[in-house]
Design an enzyme around this catalytic site. Structure first.
Site, short mmCIF file in Angstrom:
data_model
loop_
_atom_site.label_atom_id
_atom_site.label_comp_id
_atom_site.label_asym_id
_atom_site.label_seq_id
_atom_site.Cartn_x
_atom_site.Cartn_y
_atom_site.Cartn_z
N VAL A 1 0.88 -1.17 0.00
CA VAL A 1 0.00 0.00 0.00
C VAL A 1 0.91 1.22 0.00
CG1 VAL A 1 -2.00 -1.05 1.12
CG2 VAL A 1 -0.17 -0.13 2.53
N SER A 2 0.40 2.32 -0.51
CA SER A 2 1.26 3.48 -0.72
C SER A 2 1.60 4.26 0.54
CB SER A 2 0.61 4.43 -1.75
OG SER A 2 0.48 3.79 -2.99
#
Length: 207
Positions: free
Chosen positions: A10-11
């Site tokens: 996930v960023s």
């Protein structure tokens, strides 16, 4: 013995990895073989990803939920894909895109089809990332044109700033004393004092 790995990304720390983790568990990926990074996909300088690649052996398998979880840079994705499949001689399966499963069609035609689809998906993934950046930049420019201000809101000056500033200008107190009375550091007081003098039309060459 072939080992199965799962890679989750996930960023940012605020984003949730739940959907990716559920997919890995449904595929019976051992929990201790699931590697997760909470970092941008702009490059592959990610600690958990690099740790997984170091452990990867021939015929091992990596599951990823979607191609953009692997990365967002077109050239880097292609390079990593080739490194995993050609150098490490391991397999990759993109869960949301079954055609991108290197365990299938290892003949020339199957490999060619897989490479073409990978190239297209990687290209569109990077193109979308660039479009998002462009839309954000355009949105910021439009907001600035309307007078919207960005960044931290400036802290209000102390209530006694005006009086202390005038006393300092009249040389009744030193710069150190003025900064101490207002609870500011020297440089901060000096910066705001210059602005104050200019704003109130009392600029002094000595300031």
């Amino acid at each position: 013995m072939k080992r199965i790995y799962g890679y989750v990304r996930v960023s940012s720390k605020d984003q949730k990895e739940d959907r990716q983790m559920i997919a890995m568990k449904e595929l019976m990926v051992p929990e201790n073989n699931i590697y997760m990074d909470k970092l941008s996909g702009k490059d592959f300088n990610r600690p958990q990803y690099r740790s997984m690649i170091r452990k990867l052996k021939e015929n091992d398998l990596i599951y990823i939920k979607s191609i953009d979880r692997l990365g967002r840079n077109y050239e880097d994705i292609i390079e990593q894909w080739k490194y995993i499949t050609k150098v490490k001689k391991a397999d990759i399966c993109v869960i949301d895109m079954p055609v991108l499963d290197t365990r299938r069609g290892k003949d020339l035609v199957g490999t060619l089809i897989s490479d073409i689809i990978l190239s297209l998906l990687s290209y569109f993934s990077e193109a979308e990332r660039k479009n998002i950046r462009q839309r954000q930049a355009e949105g910021i420019s439009a907001a600035k044109a309307k007078g919207v201000k960005f960044g931290r809101k400036a802290k209000p000056l102390p209530e006694n700033f005006s009086a202390v500033c005038r006393r300092w200008k009249d040389k009744e107190i030193t710069l150190d004393e003025a900064a101490k009375e207002t609870g500011m550091v020297r440089s901060t007081f000096y910066y705001h004092a210059r602005g104050f003098q200019s704003e109130h039309g009392t600029a002094d060459k000595n300031i």
